[in-house]
Design a protein around this motif. Structure first.
Motif, PDB file in Angstrom:
ATOM      1  N   THR A 104      -3.686  -0.649  11.956  1.00  0.00           N
ATOM      2  CA  THR A 104      -4.547  -0.677  10.740  1.00  0.00           C
ATOM      3  C   THR A 104      -6.112  -0.734  10.973  1.00  0.00           C
ATOM      4  O   THR A 104      -6.194  -1.395  11.643  1.00  0.00           O
ATOM      5  N   SER A 106      -7.845  -0.192   7.285  1.00  0.00           N
ATOM      6  CA  SER A 106      -7.609  -0.439   6.663  1.00  0.00           C
ATOM      7  C   SER A 106      -6.676  -0.649   6.001  1.00  0.00           C
ATOM      8  O   SER A 106      -5.413  -0.593   6.195  1.00  0.00           O
ATOM      9  N   LEU A 107      -6.729  -1.357   4.824  1.00  0.00           N
ATOM     10  CA  LEU A 107      -5.244  -2.053   4.206  1.00  0.00           C
ATOM     11  C   LEU A 107      -5.007  -0.832   3.211  1.00  0.00           C
ATOM     12  O   LEU A 107      -6.119  -0.419   1.882  1.00  0.00           O
ATOM     13  N   SER A 108      -3.886  -1.071   3.232  1.00  0.00           N
ATOM     14  CA  SER A 108      -3.097   0.114   2.016  1.00  0.00           C
ATOM     15  C   SER A 108      -2.551  -1.064   1.206  1.00  0.00           C
ATOM     16  O   SER A 108      -2.727  -1.996   1.481  1.00  0.00           O
ATOM     17  N   SER A 109      -1.859  -1.226  -0.134  1.00  0.00           N
ATOM     18  CA  SER A 109      -1.428  -1.896  -0.905  1.00  0.00           C
ATOM     19  C   SER A 109      -0.291  -2.707  -0.594  1.00  0.00           C
ATOM     20  O   SER A 109      -0.299  -3.763  -1.663  1.00  0.00           O
ATOM     21  N   MET A 110       0.278  -2.097  -0.050  1.00  0.00           N
ATOM     22  CA  MET A 110       1.447  -2.829   1.217  1.00  0.00           C
ATOM     23  C   MET A 110       0.661  -3.595   1.851  1.00  0.00           C
ATOM     24  O   MET A 110       1.150  -5.115   1.665  1.00  0.00           O
ATOM     25  N   ASP A 111      -0.205  -3.558   2.582  1.00  0.00           N
ATOM     26  CA  ASP A 111      -0.738  -4.274   3.312  1.00  0.00           C
ATOM     27  C   ASP A 111      -1.433  -5.563   2.902  1.00  0.00           C
ATOM     28  O   ASP A 111      -1.370  -6.951   2.898  1.00  0.00           O
ATOM     29  N   GLU A 112      -2.521  -4.943   1.137  1.00  0.00           N
ATOM     30  CA  GLU A 112      -3.166  -6.281   0.872  1.00  0.00           C
ATOM     31  C   GLU A 112      -1.731  -7.370   0.065  1.00  0.00           C
ATOM     32  O   GLU A 112      -2.071  -8.757   0.470  1.00  0.00           O
TER      33      GLU A 112
END
Length: 206
Positions: A104, A106-112
């Motif tokens: 990872t 950068s953060l995807s919406s799922m990561d957030e």
């Protein structure tokens, strides 16, 4: 507020540290179940500091961090802020998603969503411990997440808090898995009068 939080005795600080230790244990168990890996979570220190000094704890005002912010409702209203250095946030997401470490960047919406769930778990575990000791019903709000420089992130939060608190009770937490360490910083910011309410409910006096 300043006088209330700055004049805590060693006995009062020890009582708050014990609550933090119980909350950390609860959090470690919940996180281990979430990612199906053994996680140790310690509370190496507890301290009181001006809110303006909070960015220094995570590497300075220019350090990139992920921040999860929640309000606490009930007889002792407070705010909870969980800050992770950017690399630690990425590592934690990799653990949660079952990815190879370093995947990872950068953060995807799922990561957030995953990081906000971590904030929920930490806040819930801490508040459950606090409620157990105090018999007070304390409920967290839905978490908000942001990735920014620590100083900028804190400025936004201070604007939201206004005059509700100028010092934070700082509990530094450290997550450790078999091969990877992730360090996060957990801050409890009591509203005026809330710390006295908590200590009175615990029955701890100077």
């Amino acid at each position: 507020m300043s006088e209330e939080i700055l004049n805590l005795s060693l006995i009062q600080l020890d009582a708050l540290k014990e609550i933090g230790n119980v909350g950390a244990g609860n959090s470690a168990t919940a996180l281990s179940q979430l990612i199906n890996r053994k996680i140790d979570m310690t509370v190496p220190q507890i301290a009181i500091m001006p809110l303006g000094d909070v960015p220094d704890v995570v590497g300075g005002p220019d350090a990139m961090v992920a921040g999860v912010f929640l309000r606490v409702y009930g007889p002792a209203p407070s705010s909870i802020l969980f800050l992770l250095p950017r690399d630690s946030a990425f590592s934690l997401v990799d653990m949660l998603m079952g990815r190879e470490q370093g995947h990872t960047t950068s953060l995807s919406s799922m990561d957030e969503s995953a990081l906000m769930e971590i904030g929920n778990i930490l806040a819930g575990a801490y508040l459950n411990a606090l409620s157990h000791f105090t018999k007070l019903t304390l409920l967290p709000s839905i978490p908000a997440l942001a990735m920014d420089m620590a100083g900028a992130l804190l400025s936004v939060i201070l604007i939201q808090l206004g005059e509700m608190g100028d010092h934070a009770l700082v509990i530094e937490t450290e997550f450790t898995t078999e091969n990877d360490g992730v360090k996060g910083h957990f801050f409890l910011i009591p509203d005026p009068g809330s710390l006295n309410t908590i200590l009175a409910a615990i029955g701890v006096k100077e």
